[in-house]
Design a protein around this motif. Structure first.
Motif, mmCIF file in Angstrom:
data_model
loop_
_atom_site.group_PDB
_atom_site.id
_atom_site.type_symbol
_atom_site.label_atom_id
_atom_site.label_comp_id
_atom_site.label_asym_id
_atom_site.label_seq_id
_atom_site.Cartn_x
_atom_site.Cartn_y
_atom_site.Cartn_z
ATOM 1 N N ASP A 119 -8.569 1.267 2.868
ATOM 2 C CA ASP A 119 -9.237 2.539 2.593
ATOM 3 C C ASP A 119 -8.923 3.593 3.657
ATOM 4 N N ALA A 120 -8.720 3.158 4.892
ATOM 5 C CA ALA A 120 -8.440 4.101 5.981
ATOM 6 C C ALA A 120 -7.366 3.532 6.912
ATOM 7 N N THR A 121 -6.380 2.878 6.330
ATOM 8 C CA THR A 121 -5.286 2.315 7.128
ATOM 9 C C THR A 121 -3.960 2.542 6.410
ATOM 10 N N ALA A 122 -2.924 2.773 7.192
ATOM 11 C CA ALA A 122 -1.579 2.950 6.654
ATOM 12 C C ALA A 122 -0.568 2.559 7.729
ATOM 13 N N VAL A 123 0.603 2.141 7.293
ATOM 14 C CA VAL A 123 1.662 1.722 8.208
ATOM 15 C C VAL A 123 2.937 2.487 7.859
ATOM 16 N N VAL A 124 3.736 2.792 8.890
ATOM 17 C CA VAL A 124 4.940 3.587 8.679
ATOM 18 C C VAL A 124 6.088 3.056 9.538
ATOM 19 N N GLN A 125 7.302 3.177 9.018
ATOM 20 C CA GLN A 125 8.535 2.922 9.763
ATOM 21 C C GLN A 125 9.578 3.924 9.304
ATOM 22 N N VAL A 174 0.725 -3.578 14.994
ATOM 23 C CA VAL A 174 1.061 -2.543 14.017
ATOM 24 C C VAL A 174 0.102 -1.370 14.188
ATOM 25 N N VAL A 175 0.650 -0.175 14.306
ATOM 26 C CA VAL A 175 -0.142 1.028 14.546
ATOM 27 C C VAL A 175 -0.643 1.604 13.226
ATOM 28 N N ASN A 176 -1.918 1.895 13.169
ATOM 29 C CA ASN A 176 -2.514 2.537 12.001
ATOM 30 C C ASN A 176 -2.254 4.036 12.085
ATOM 31 N N VAL A 177 -1.554 4.598 11.093
ATOM 32 C CA VAL A 177 -1.174 6.018 11.128
ATOM 33 C C VAL A 177 -2.026 6.856 10.173
ATOM 34 N N TRP A 178 -3.160 6.322 9.753
ATOM 35 C CA TRP A 178 -3.990 7.032 8.783
ATOM 36 C C TRP A 178 -4.455 8.387 9.304
ATOM 37 N N GLY A 228 6.336 5.995 23.049
ATOM 38 C CA GLY A 228 5.474 5.981 21.872
ATOM 39 C C GLY A 228 6.125 5.379 20.645
ATOM 40 N N PHE A 229 7.418 5.022 20.736
ATOM 41 C CA PHE A 229 8.116 4.421 19.599
ATOM 42 C C PHE A 229 8.960 3.244 20.084
ATOM 43 N N ALA A 230 9.242 2.322 19.181
ATOM 44 C CA ALA A 230 10.067 1.163 19.519
ATOM 45 C C ALA A 230 11.017 0.862 18.373
ATOM 46 N N VAL A 231 12.190 0.356 18.714
ATOM 47 C CA VAL A 231 13.142 -0.125 17.719
ATOM 48 C C VAL A 231 12.872 -1.606 17.510
ATOM 49 N N VAL A 232 12.705 -2.005 16.245
ATOM 50 C CA VAL A 232 12.322 -3.377 15.915
ATOM 51 C C VAL A 232 13.269 -3.943 14.852
ATOM 52 N N ARG A 233 13.139 -5.218 14.584
ATOM 53 C CA ARG A 233 13.989 -5.877 13.588
ATOM 54 C C ARG A 233 13.300 -6.065 12.238
ATOM 55 N N THR A 234 11.990 -6.021 12.212
ATOM 56 C CA THR A 234 11.234 -6.455 11.036
ATOM 57 C C THR A 234 10.885 -5.289 10.121
ATOM 58 N N HIS A 235 11.195 -5.432 8.822
ATOM 59 C CA HIS A 235 10.695 -4.504 7.814
ATOM 60 C C HIS A 235 9.230 -4.833 7.545
ATOM 61 N N ARG A 236 8.337 -3.948 7.960
ATOM 62 C CA ARG A 236 6.911 -4.162 7.721
ATOM 63 C C ARG A 236 6.464 -3.480 6.428
ATOM 64 N N VAL A 237 7.226 -2.502 5.978
ATOM 65 C CA VAL A 237 6.818 -1.671 4.842
ATOM 66 C C VAL A 237 7.675 -2.068 3.642
ATOM 67 N N MET A 238 7.449 -3.260 3.128
ATOM 68 C CA MET A 238 8.354 -3.864 2.159
ATOM 69 C C MET A 238 8.331 -3.169 0.803
ATOM 70 N N LEU A 239 7.159 -2.770 0.323
ATOM 71 C CA LEU A 239 7.093 -2.137 -0.994
ATOM 72 C C LEU A 239 7.844 -0.808 -0.997
ATOM 73 N N ALA A 240 7.643 -0.013 0.049
ATOM 74 C CA ALA A 240 8.348 1.267 0.138
ATOM 75 C C ALA A 240 9.851 1.053 0.245
ATOM 76 N N HIS A 241 10.254 0.015 0.958
ATOM 77 C CA HIS A 241 11.687 -0.267 1.089
ATOM 78 C C HIS A 241 12.284 -0.622 -0.267
ATOM 79 N N ARG A 242 11.539 -1.328 -1.102
ATOM 80 C CA ARG A 242 12.029 -1.662 -2.448
ATOM 81 C C ARG A 242 12.112 -0.419 -3.326
ATOM 82 N N VAL A 243 11.183 0.511 -3.123
ATOM 83 C CA VAL A 243 11.238 1.774 -3.877
ATOM 84 C C VAL A 243 12.487 2.570 -3.496
ATOM 85 N N TYR A 244 12.813 2.546 -2.204
ATOM 86 C CA TYR A 244 13.935 3.357 -1.720
ATOM 87 C C TYR A 244 15.311 2.776 -2.073
#
Length: 292
Positions: A119-125, A174-178, A228-244
């Motif tokens: 309801d009040a959480t979101a994740v971004v990469q 994982v940072v909440n960007v809401w 404030g940012f980091a380069v990582v290996r893991t896709h955390r936002v899988m649904l959006a990646h499938r959309v793209y």
């Protein structure tokens, strides 16, 4: 005595003459030679964090003084206009950062992938395109990870850990960007997916291309966005990646112009990984075995 004096003068002259060459060489050490050297993924995510809407985000990306975009893909000596296109599926957004390189071709630079997780959480990469950065390069918000905890890339190869897309951080919280204003904007009930109206040679009146800065000038501007940012290996936002993935755009013009440097990067790239136990492992990436 005169002979010794003459020899010393010649040696001094040669030393002074070669100093600019050494200085130039050292200034280029951090550059990979890839197009991605001239577009800051961290900077783009910082602009996304600041923007109140996708439209404002697009303007911030293309504002010269922000020093996020310094990219010239078609080699005409002028920076490209980066347009933003939101591919939306319910609570999933893929904000595509795309450059029209001709009337018929466009090239994706990166995609910001956003998902609502509560309801009040979101994740971004943000994911840098492999044709621009040599491999898919993932950057996300980072809280509280020190340099000693990071995983270094390409150490000892002339591309130190501060290049911006050869760092790999240890697993993060994982940072909440809401609370980001643009995130709240796109999840408002009345929001309609933003599609940039601009195209090849049809740009907003406020925008004018500029001559790209040299790497040694642009690099310090890029570095200011890294905290404030980091380069990582893991896709955390899988649904959006499938959309793209099905709508990704690539350009023959870009592959022809930059393909050799991208191939060289993929073949020669090495990664030095420092684990939590302090042990160091070296991995060499070969063509056809790119990390996803």
């Amino acid at each position: 005595m005169k002979t010794i004096h003459l020899v010393l003068c010649v040696m001094l002259t040669l030393f002074v003459a070669t100093m600019p060459l050494h200085a130039q060489g050292s200034s280029e050490e951090d550059s990979t030679g890839l197009p991605g050297d001239n577009f800051s993924l961290q900077g783009a995510l910082e602009m996304f964090k600041k923007a109140s809407s996708p439209e404002e985000f697009e303007k911030l990306l293309n504002t010269q003084d922000n020093h996020v975009n310094n990219i010239d893909l078609n080699g005409d000596g002028e920076t490209e206009y980066v347009r933003v296109i939101d591919k939306m599926d319910k609570d999933v957004h893929a904000f595509i950062l795309q450059v029209p390189v001709s009337e018929k071709e466009s090239q994706d630079i990166a995609v910001i992938e956003l998902e609502k997780t509560g309801d009040a959480t979101a994740v971004v990469q943000i994911v840098g395109d492999e044709d621009i950065y040599g491999e898919q390069t993932i950057v996300e918000p980072n809280e509280g990870v020190s340099e000693d905890e990071e995983v270094r890339g390409d150490e000892g190869k002339g591309r130190p850990h501060d290049t911006g897309y050869d760092n790999y951080a240890m697993p993060l919280v994982v940072v909440n960007v809401w609370t980001w204003p643009g995130v709240r904007f796109v999840y408002a009930p009345a929001y309609a997916a933003w599609v940039s109206p601009w195209r090849w040679r049809a740009y907003p009146v406020w925008w004018r291309p500029w001559r790209p800065l040299a790497w040694r000038v642009f690099h310090p501007f890029r570095m200011r966005y890294h905290p404030g940012f980091a380069v990582v290996r893991t896709h955390r936002v899988m649904l959006a990646h499938r959309v793209y993935t099905p709508v990704r755009k690539t350009s023959v013009i870009v592959r022809t112009r930059h393909g050799a440097s991208v191939k060289h990067y993929r073949v020669t790239r090495t990664t030095t990984i420092r684990g939590k136990d302090g042990n160091i492992k070296v991995k060499t990436t070969r063509a056809g075995k790119r990390r996803r």
